[in-house]
Design a protein around this motif. Structure first.
Motif, PDB file in Angstrom:
ATOM      1  N   ALA A 116       0.829  -1.206   0.000  1.00 42.97           N
ATOM      2  CA  ALA A 116       0.000   0.000   0.000  1.00 42.97           C
ATOM      3  C   ALA A 116       0.859   1.251   0.000  1.00 42.97           C
ATOM      4  N   GLN A 117       2.026   1.176   0.666  1.00 47.26           N
ATOM      5  CA  GLN A 117       2.925   2.336   0.715  1.00 47.26           C
ATOM      6  C   GLN A 117       3.793   2.434  -0.527  1.00 47.26           C
ATOM      7  N   ARG A 118       4.345   1.288  -0.979  1.00 45.35           N
ATOM      8  CA  ARG A 118       5.297   1.304  -2.090  1.00 45.35           C
ATOM      9  C   ARG A 118       4.638   1.050  -3.453  1.00 45.35           C
ATOM     10  N   ARG A 119       3.414   0.563  -3.466  1.00 45.94           N
ATOM     11  CA  ARG A 119       2.642   0.183  -4.655  1.00 45.94           C
ATOM     12  C   ARG A 119       3.187  -1.080  -5.293  1.00 45.94           C
ATOM     13  N   ARG A 120       4.469  -1.116  -5.684  1.00 43.76           N
ATOM     14  CA  ARG A 120       5.070  -2.348  -6.187  1.00 43.76           C
ATOM     15  C   ARG A 120       6.555  -2.348  -5.850  1.00 43.76           C
ATOM     16  N   LEU A 121       7.178  -3.530  -5.939  1.00 44.73           N
ATOM     17  CA  LEU A 121       8.578  -3.708  -5.571  1.00 44.73           C
ATOM     18  C   LEU A 121       9.391  -4.038  -6.804  1.00 44.73           C
ATOM     19  N   ASN A 122      10.692  -3.771  -6.749  1.00 40.99           N
ATOM     20  CA  ASN A 122      11.544  -4.176  -7.864  1.00 40.99           C
ATOM     21  C   ASN A 122      11.807  -5.675  -7.759  1.00 40.99           C
ATOM     22  N   PRO A 123      12.238  -6.324  -8.863  1.00 42.05           N
ATOM     23  CA  PRO A 123      12.402  -7.785  -8.840  1.00 42.05           C
ATOM     24  C   PRO A 123      13.314  -8.276  -7.727  1.00 42.05           C
ATOM     25  N   GLY A 124      14.399  -7.563  -7.426  1.00 41.03           N
ATOM     26  CA  GLY A 124      15.295  -8.009  -6.364  1.00 41.03           C
ATOM     27  C   GLY A 124      14.603  -8.053  -5.013  1.00 41.03           C
ATOM     28  N   GLU A 125      13.838  -7.010  -4.688  1.00 42.07           N
ATOM     29  CA  GLU A 125      13.116  -6.981  -3.411  1.00 42.07           C
ATOM     30  C   GLU A 125      12.047  -8.059  -3.367  1.00 42.07           C
ATOM     31  N   ALA A 126      11.296  -8.205  -4.478  1.00 34.85           N
ATOM     32  CA  ALA A 126      10.216  -9.197  -4.517  1.00 34.85           C
ATOM     33  C   ALA A 126      10.754 -10.608  -4.315  1.00 34.85           C
ATOM     34  N   PHE A 163       3.379 -11.999  -8.355  1.00 31.92           N
ATOM     35  CA  PHE A 163       2.819 -11.150  -9.423  1.00 31.92           C
ATOM     36  C   PHE A 163       2.404  -9.800  -8.851  1.00 31.92           C
ATOM     37  N   GLU A 164       1.738  -9.807  -7.681  1.00 32.54           N
ATOM     38  CA  GLU A 164       1.266  -8.548  -7.097  1.00 32.54           C
ATOM     39  C   GLU A 164       2.437  -7.687  -6.620  1.00 32.54           C
ATOM     40  N   MET A 165       3.483  -8.310  -6.057  1.00 33.45           N
ATOM     41  CA  MET A 165       4.644  -7.523  -5.619  1.00 33.45           C
ATOM     42  C   MET A 165       5.303  -6.836  -6.814  1.00 33.45           C
ATOM     43  N   LEU A 166       5.327  -7.495  -7.983  1.00 36.65           N
ATOM     44  CA  LEU A 166       6.002  -6.939  -9.157  1.00 36.65           C
ATOM     45  C   LEU A 166       5.168  -5.880  -9.864  1.00 36.65           C
ATOM     46  N   THR A 167       3.820  -6.048  -9.862  1.00 38.71           N
ATOM     47  CA  THR A 167       2.960  -5.175 -10.659  1.00 38.71           C
ATOM     48  C   THR A 167       2.123  -4.214  -9.834  1.00 38.71           C
ATOM     49  N   GLY A 168       1.986  -4.476  -8.528  1.00 40.05           N
ATOM     50  CA  GLY A 168       1.146  -3.612  -7.708  1.00 40.05           C
ATOM     51  C   GLY A 168      -0.325  -3.927  -7.787  1.00 40.05           C
ATOM     52  N   ARG A 169      -0.702  -5.067  -8.404  1.00 40.25           N
ATOM     53  CA  ARG A 169      -2.108  -5.443  -8.528  1.00 40.25           C
ATOM     54  C   ARG A 169      -2.205  -6.961  -8.653  1.00 40.25           C
ATOM     55  N   VAL A 170      -3.395  -7.492  -8.394  1.00 43.30           N
ATOM     56  CA  VAL A 170      -3.620  -8.921  -8.610  1.00 43.30           C
ATOM     57  C   VAL A 170      -4.055  -9.122 -10.069  1.00 43.30           C
ATOM     58  N   PRO A 171      -3.902 -10.341 -10.613  1.00 44.82           N
ATOM     59  CA  PRO A 171      -4.162 -10.509 -12.044  1.00 44.82           C
ATOM     60  C   PRO A 171      -5.628 -10.395 -12.442  1.00 44.82           C
ATOM     61  N   TYR A 172      -6.552 -10.698 -11.533  1.00 49.34           N
ATOM     62  CA  TYR A 172      -7.964 -10.712 -11.908  1.00 49.34           C
ATOM     63  C   TYR A 172      -8.774  -9.868 -10.941  1.00 49.34           C
ATOM     64  N   ASP A 173      -9.850  -9.248 -11.468  1.00 47.16           N
ATOM     65  CA  ASP A 173     -10.819  -8.592 -10.614  1.00 47.16           C
ATOM     66  C   ASP A 173     -12.195  -8.823 -11.196  1.00 47.16           C
ATOM     67  N   GLY A 174     -13.221  -8.495 -10.421  1.00 39.81           N
ATOM     68  CA  GLY A 174     -14.592  -8.706 -10.862  1.00 39.81           C
ATOM     69  C   GLY A 174     -15.557  -8.106  -9.867  1.00 39.81           C
ATOM     70  N   ALA A 175     -16.822  -8.011 -10.287  1.00 31.51           N
ATOM     71  CA  ALA A 175     -17.840  -7.414  -9.435  1.00 31.51           C
ATOM     72  C   ALA A 175     -18.177  -8.316  -8.254  1.00 31.51           C
ATOM     73  N   GLN A 176     -18.107  -9.652  -8.439  1.00 35.53           N
ATOM     74  CA  GLN A 176     -18.417 -10.603  -7.388  1.00 35.53           C
ATOM     75  C   GLN A 176     -17.215 -11.510  -7.143  1.00 35.53           C
ATOM     76  N   PRO A 177     -17.009 -11.976  -5.891  1.00 33.48           N
ATOM     77  CA  PRO A 177     -15.885 -12.884  -5.629  1.00 33.48           C
ATOM     78  C   PRO A 177     -15.897 -14.124  -6.496  1.00 33.48           C
ATOM     79  N   VAL A 178     -17.099 -14.664  -6.783  1.00 36.83           N
ATOM     80  CA  VAL A 178     -17.144 -15.893  -7.584  1.00 36.83           C
ATOM     81  C   VAL A 178     -16.632 -15.645  -9.002  1.00 36.83           C
ATOM     82  N   GLU A 179     -16.817 -14.430  -9.520  1.00 39.71           N
ATOM     83  CA  GLU A 179     -16.293 -14.118 -10.850  1.00 39.71           C
ATOM     84  C   GLU A 179     -14.761 -14.162 -10.838  1.00 39.71           C
TER      85      GLU A 179
END
Length: 663
Positions: free
Chosen positions: A108-118, A219-235
């Motif tokens: 939340a503070q750094r948004r994403r990390l460089n590959p060495g840190e991750a 993936f999230e440490m490198l990009t700052g986000r998870v690969p999938y999102d959706g309106a409902q958890p089941v999606e």
């Protein structure tokens, strides 16, 4: 202003030993508190399961068994479990208190990390999880919230490569999952953003499921986000089943291919294609980190060569990476040997009579002269030149113009409409990092690359940036936390903290947050101010209730307690000099000398006595009663009024007596 309800467990002594001092976090299954072990005089973390999870007796038995198993799991990267028991019927765990932040807070503070840190953080995560796998445990809920990053022992704040990483909540998800499975036919317990496909399809989990979740965390440490999102958890859950995780370098250019391959290996949808357990994945991560270090060393050598025109010896091996601590290597694994640089192969020539380079040029020259001496040979050469010219011309047109078209207008469209428009044009859609926008609704295209009418390869890729809508945050529930923890929670949501006046509170210890304004769960914009009120502990005086009492009695009672009454009169139906309201209310804690505001009744409105002389006595009696006064006829009740008391036009209190003299 709303006041938050305090946590009733704060200050409680659990099992005659653990004194709860503050609340750290509240999750879906349990609440975590800081507590003092009064027997050993140390700070511990106390995790108490929610009542909704503890209603099943079979769950309580499983939870106890899991706690015993976890307590035997000893590893420097695992949060240690010291004790377990029940308080008020709720199971709890006593765990090691780690001073630091969760990986979620770091991201939340750094948004994403460089590959060495991750990779440095992932190695310690996998070291902990592999120890659990060797002990027959599957974590089932690997996510940033369960990864604690303590301050580096050899570096200051922000030094993530040398930080100590610990993994928490081993086995807790398993106990809850088993209980839910018995009760309702199965329930997906893992967080959907990190859940393995096999957990979604048939509910089974093994060490490879933890490997998948660790790959999503990477993936999230490198990009700052998870690969999938959706309106409902089941999606979101079913996207793990139906889609491959994209390469991180497609979202963050510059990520090395070896790191992309790590994510791809760990997140394959078929469990058979993943590393068999966390130990196997750890070995691959260490190899990749060695390769990453070699590539960095080679890049440094090339930069030195290009910066100076000097002759240097041929490099045969890069500088080895510094030795890692023991926790980052599998048992029996040695330090990686330095890798040598291969010599480039020498150029080779075809097998002519003379296999030297001058001999080759002589043979080619002799054949050229033979061809040009023949007219047909010259025509063949000329035709060949013309054909080659046409080929080059057509190729030049194709590479320069023919293979391009113009990009369609997709900005301001919804995500679904933009995808449909791009598909009709034969284009592929990719997504950049979404952005907040106060004026554009969520999932509407903010921008595109290339721009509308810009040149693009036929069938090429158009990168869209979607709107996240207006940036809004909810005020977190920080009641019971220390001011430092509450400030961190609020600042994480981009809110400004304003320190309000301290308050007395009989339930919360001094220095903990009593309430916020606005209250918890209120929606706010970035930069909004939130006032935080901190407890001063138990108040020395409690305000008595004086509402309904006569002013003199109320004043004397307050003065006797050392309080100062402030009096103001208000219109009221209550009798005159009756206290109708007090501020603060009764029961509030105050200091000696505090001012207590009292609202006192002026009495009900007065009634003006009309002229009754000359009226029949009985008619005058009825008129007086209708005005809320009390008639008192004298002498002859059946006569005529010849005098009255009080006189006409005299204001009197309601229910006052009016004497009627009749004859």
């Amino acid at each position: 202003m709303d006041i938050q309800v305090a946590d009733s467990l704060l200050g409680t002594l659990v099992d005659g030993r653990y004194r709860i001092r503050g609340r750290v976090a509240r999750g879906g299954m349990a609440t975590v508190y800081t507590a003092t072990d009064e027997r050993l005089e140390r700070t511990v973390a106390l995790k108490i399961i929610h009542p909704t999870q503890a209603r099943d007796p079979e769950f309580l038995e499983r939870f106890t068994d899991e706690a015993k198993t976890i307590a035997r799991l000893t590893h420097p990267n695992v949060v240690a479990v010291y004790d377990q028991g029940r308080h008020a019927g709720l199971p709890y765990l006593v765990m090691e208190f780690v001073r630091g932040h969760t990986l979620r807070e770091v991201l939340a503070q750094r948004r994403r990390l460089n590959p060495g840190e991750a990779l440095a953080i992932l190695e310690q995560m996998l070291a902990a999880i592999s120890a659990a796998h060797r002990a027959g445990l599957v974590h089932r809920d690997v996510k940033p919230e369960n990864v604690l990053v303590a301050e580096a022992p050899s570096g200051g704040p922000g030094n993530l490569i040398d930080s100590v990483v610990k993994v928490a909540d081993f086995g807790l998800a398993r106990a809850v999952e088993a209980s839910a499975t018995d009760g309702d036919g199965g329930q997906l317990m893992a967080t959907v953003a990190y859940v393995a496909p096999e957990l979604v399809t048939d509910g089974r989990a093994d060490p490879r499921s933890d490997v998948y979740s660790a790959g999503i965390v990477l993936f999230e440490m490198l990009t700052g986000r998870v690969p999938y999102d959706g309106a409902q958890p089941v999606e979101v859950a079913w996207q793990h089943v139906d889609r491959d995780v994209p390469a991180p370098s497609t979202l963050v250019p510059g990520i090395p291919a070896v790191v992309d391959e790590l994510v791809a290996r760990a997140t394959r949808r078929d469990p058979q294609g993943r590393p068999t357990d966390a130990g196997a994945f750890l070995s691959e991560v260490q190899t990749a980190r060695d390769d990453l270090g070699t590539a960095n060393a080679n890049t440094a050598v090339l930069r030195q060569v290009s910066a100076r025109t000097v002759t240097i010896p041929r490099v045969t091996a890069p500088t080895a990476e510094p030795a890692r601590p023991t926790w980052s290597r599998l048992p029996g694994q040695a330090e990686p040997p330095p890798s040598g640089r291969r010599r480039a192969p020498e150029p080779a020539y075809d097998d002519y009579d003379d296999d030297s380079a001058p001999g080759l040029r002589s043979k080619l020259g002799e054949r050229y002269r033979t061809v040009m001496a023949n007219p047909r040979g010259r025509m063949a050469v000329a035709a060949s030149i013309v054909v080659l010219g046409l080929v080059f011309a057509i190729s030049g047109w194709w590479w320069g113009m023919g293979r391009y078209t113009v990009a369609p207008q997709l900005a301001s469209m919804t995500k679904a409409a933009a995808e449909q428009q791009a598909t009709r044009g034969g284009f592929t859609i990719a997504y950049g990092e979404a952005q907040f926008d106060e004026k554009v609704d969520k999932d509407v295209v903010l921008s595109q690359q290339p721009a509308a009418a810009g040149r693009i390869l036929k069938g090429g890729t158009i990168t869209l940036v979607l709107s996240l809508g207006a940036e809004r945050y909810t005020v977190p529930d920080v009641a019971g936390m220390t001011l430092q923890l509450a400030t961190a929670e609020l600042e994480e949501r981009k809110l400004q903290i304003v320190k309000g006046p301290d308050r007395y509170d009989d339930n919360l210890p001094k220095g903990t947050v009593v309430a916020t304004d606005p209250a918890a769960d209120t929606e706010t914009k970035p930069g909004d101010k939130v006032t935080v009120f901190v407890s001063k502990g138990t108040a020395p005086l409690s305000v008595p209730r004086v509402v309904g009492k006569n002013l003199n009695d109320a004043r004397n009672e307050l003065i006797a307690l050392g309080l100062e009454p402030l009096i103001s009169y208000k219109k009221s139906d209550q009798p005159r000099d009756t206290v109708t309201k007090q501020t603060p209310s009764d029961g509030a804690g105050v200091e000696p000398g505090a001012k207590i505001e009292l609202e006192v009744s002026e009495g009900p409105p007065q009634v003006v006595v009309p002229r009754l002389i000359g009226l029949p006595c009985q008619q005058a009696v009825q008129q007086v009663q209708g005005m809320g006064l009390t008639p008192n006829p004298q002498l002859n009740p059946n006569g005529t009024v010849f005098a009255q008391q009080p006189n006409e036009n005299t204001p009197v209190e309601p229910q006052s007596q009016v004497v009627l003299f009749c004859q």
